[in-house]
Each structure stands twice: as structure tokens, then as C-alpha cells.
Design a protein around this motif. Structure first.
Motif, PDB file in Angstrom:
ATOM      1  N   ASP A  61      49.951  21.571  76.620  1.00 27.74           N
ATOM      2  CA  ASP A  61      48.587  22.091  76.743  1.00 27.74           C
ATOM      3  C   ASP A  61      48.138  22.122  78.206  1.00 27.74           C
ATOM      4  O   ASP A  61      48.520  21.279  79.017  1.00 27.74           O
ATOM      5  CB  ASP A  61      47.559  21.286  75.931  1.00 27.74           C
ATOM      6  CG  ASP A  61      47.889  21.212  74.455  1.00 27.74           C
ATOM      7  OD1 ASP A  61      48.463  22.180  73.933  1.00 27.74           O
ATOM      8  OD2 ASP A  61      47.582  20.174  73.834  1.00 27.74           O
ATOM      9  N   ALA A  62      47.296  23.092  78.506  1.00 25.49           N
ATOM     10  CA  ALA A  62      46.751  23.260  79.852  1.00 25.49           C
ATOM     11  C   ALA A  62      46.027  21.988  80.293  1.00 25.49           C
ATOM     12  O   ALA A  62      45.380  21.318  79.490  1.00 25.49           O
ATOM     13  CB  ALA A  62      45.789  24.440  79.883  1.00 25.49           C
ATOM     14  N   ASP A  63      46.174  21.658  81.549  1.00 29.09           N
ATOM     15  CA  ASP A  63      45.555  20.488  82.186  1.00 29.09           C
ATOM     16  C   ASP A  63      46.143  19.153  81.714  1.00 29.09           C
ATOM     17  O   ASP A  63      45.668  18.094  82.118  1.00 29.09           O
ATOM     18  CB  ASP A  63      44.033  20.483  82.018  1.00 29.09           C
ATOM     19  CG  ASP A  63      43.386  21.684  82.675  1.00 29.09           C
ATOM     20  OD1 ASP A  63      43.858  22.088  83.756  1.00 29.09           O
ATOM     21  OD2 ASP A  63      42.423  22.218  82.114  1.00 29.09           O
ATOM     22  N   LYS A  65      49.059  16.490  82.093  1.00 34.22           N
ATOM     23  CA  LYS A  65      50.082  16.287  83.121  1.00 34.22           C
ATOM     24  C   LYS A  65      50.446  14.819  83.276  1.00 34.22           C
ATOM     25  O   LYS A  65      49.688  13.921  82.906  1.00 34.22           O
ATOM     26  CB  LYS A  65      49.640  16.849  84.459  1.00 34.22           C
ATOM     27  CG  LYS A  65      48.529  16.084  85.135  1.00 34.22           C
ATOM     28  CD  LYS A  65      48.196  16.706  86.481  1.00 34.22           C
ATOM     29  CE  LYS A  65      47.025  15.986  87.123  1.00 34.22           C
ATOM     30  NZ  LYS A  65      46.664  16.534  88.404  1.00 34.22           N
ATOM     31  N   ASN A  86      53.436  24.912  77.121  1.00 34.86           N
ATOM     32  CA  ASN A  86      52.086  25.430  76.892  1.00 34.86           C
ATOM     33  C   ASN A  86      51.101  25.098  78.004  1.00 34.86           C
ATOM     34  O   ASN A  86      49.957  24.730  77.739  1.00 34.86           O
ATOM     35  CB  ASN A  86      51.545  24.944  75.551  1.00 34.86           C
ATOM     36  CG  ASN A  86      52.408  25.400  74.392  1.00 34.86           C
ATOM     37  OD1 ASN A  86      52.923  26.509  74.395  1.00 34.86           O
ATOM     38  ND2 ASN A  86      52.596  24.526  73.422  1.00 34.86           N
ATOM     39  N   GLY A  87      51.543  25.172  79.261  1.00 36.73           N
ATOM     40  CA  GLY A  87      50.653  24.918  80.387  1.00 36.73           C
ATOM     41  C   GLY A  87      50.653  23.485  80.887  1.00 36.73           C
ATOM     42  O   GLY A  87      49.951  23.159  81.839  1.00 36.73           O
ATOM     43  N   SER A  89      52.210  20.032  82.768  1.00 35.18           N
ATOM     44  CA  SER A  89      52.880  19.925  84.063  1.00 35.18           C
ATOM     45  C   SER A  89      53.290  18.490  84.365  1.00 35.18           C
ATOM     46  O   SER A  89      52.770  17.535  83.799  1.00 35.18           O
ATOM     47  CB  SER A  89      51.970  20.447  85.180  1.00 35.18           C
ATOM     48  OG  SER A  89      50.826  19.624  85.310  1.00 35.18           O
ATOM     49  N   ASN A 116      56.898  27.600  79.671  1.00 34.01           N
ATOM     50  CA  ASN A 116      55.511  27.917  79.994  1.00 34.01           C
ATOM     51  C   ASN A 116      54.776  26.682  80.523  1.00 34.01           C
ATOM     52  O   ASN A 116      53.693  26.337  80.085  1.00 34.01           O
ATOM     53  CB  ASN A 116      54.777  28.515  78.790  1.00 34.01           C
ATOM     54  CG  ASN A 116      53.424  29.068  79.169  1.00 34.01           C
ATOM     55  OD1 ASN A 116      53.227  29.503  80.291  1.00 34.01           O
ATOM     56  ND2 ASN A 116      52.483  29.018  78.251  1.00 34.01           N
TER      57      ASN A 116
END
Length: 169
Positions: A61-63, A65, A86-87, A89, A116
Motif C-alpha cells: 500500500d502507498a505510504d 514503508k 502496491n506502492g 517501499s 509496483n
């Protein structure tokens, strides 16, 4: 599991110590910030009984990490995995080690899968001597690595539809 924008700040984070089948999911904008080392596993290097295998870390998921100075998947053990998707990192200011072997203990078949997502490693992505069959797969992702050093055998690096920046290979 780390969900709903939760955060862990620590010096060192180890998913399992002399244990197997540990699972960590960092999702929904959550973060782990380990100022020293993040490791999927740790084992007594003199213990050849095969502890600390089949551990998995997933960042999705985005953000979402994981940040650390050093990052280790397969600390003197085998079949540990990192999945970034999915985003999600991972940001490493030091060394990212995939398969860390020493002495009689062989670290093998550890895997990184990025789909991704993104990985940034300031110093180097490293596979240790005596490690083997470690795999790094990335697709539709951004990979920034200061250097790749491979001392292991039969290591695979596979990049598909990625933006890849490597200082030294």
C-alpha cells in the motif's frame, strides 16, 4: 501486523530470532523506522539445525514503508522473503544484504519480490560469500541502488519494466 498508519521506531528490528515462519505485514500507510538494522531473522551462527527459515516480510500500500540503516533478508539462514507491492517501499541508508552466510552456515534461496513498489539502497545490495540461489525480482517498480555486489553463487537479479539506477554493478 502493522495497519492504519501505525508506526514503530526502534534501533534494531528482528522479526524472528532462532524461529521459523514469522510473518510481518506493514500496510495502510504504516511505517517501521529502524535506525540501525532491520532483519527478517537472526540465528546463532553456530547452530546448524536450520532455525530461522520461512520468515516473510510484506510491505504493501502507498505510504507503507520500512526504513533502516542496514536491511537483511536471510541472516545466516534460508528461505526468507521480502515482498514490496502496491506502492510500498523500503529505504536503506547502508547495506541491503540478501543471504548473509558465515562459516559452515549457508544462507540460500532467500527472495525479494517487488511489484509496483520501490527500493532505495544508498550503499549496496549485497549477497554474501557461501550464500547461494538467492533471487531478486522486480517489476513495474523503481529501484535505486548505490552498488550491487554478488559474492554468492547462482544469484538471480530480474528487472521487468522497472526504472533501475545502479551506481556500480
Amino acid at each position: 501486523r502493522l495497519y492504519e498508519a501505525s508506526e514503530i521506531q526502534c534501533s534494531n528490528y528482528t522479526l524472528t530470532r532462532n524461529g521459523s515462519e514469522g510473518r510481518l505485514i506493514v500496510a495502510e500507510g504504516s511505517t517501521i523506522d529502524a535506525s540501525a538494522t532491520f532483519a527478517s531473522d537472526r540465528s546463532d551462527r553456530n547452530d546448524t539445525a536450520g532455525a530461522s527459515t520461512y520468515n516473510s516480510v510484506k510491505v504493501t500500500d502507498a505510504d507503507s514503508k520500512i526504513s533502516s540503516h542496514d536491511f537483511v533478508i536471510g541472516f545466516a539462514r534460508s528461505r526468507n522473503t521480502l515482498e514490496i507491492s502496491n506502492g510500498g517501499s523500503a529505504n536503506v541508508t547502508g547495506r541491503f544484504t540478501l543471504g548473509n552466510s558465515s562459516g559452515a552456515v549457508i544462507s540460500s534461496t532467500n527472495t525479494v519480490n517487488i511489484a509496483n513498489g520501490s527500493l532505495s539502497v544508498v550503499e549496496e545490495l549485497f549477497t554474501a560469500a557461501n550464500s547461494c540461489d538467492n533471487v531478486f525480482n522486480a517489476s513495474d517498480s523503481v529501484i535505486n541502488v548505490g552498488a550491487i555486489s554478488n559474492l554468492g553463487t547462482r544469484s538471480v537479479y530480474d528487472f521487468q519494466n522497472c526504472t533501475v539506477n545502479i551506481g556500480n554493478f
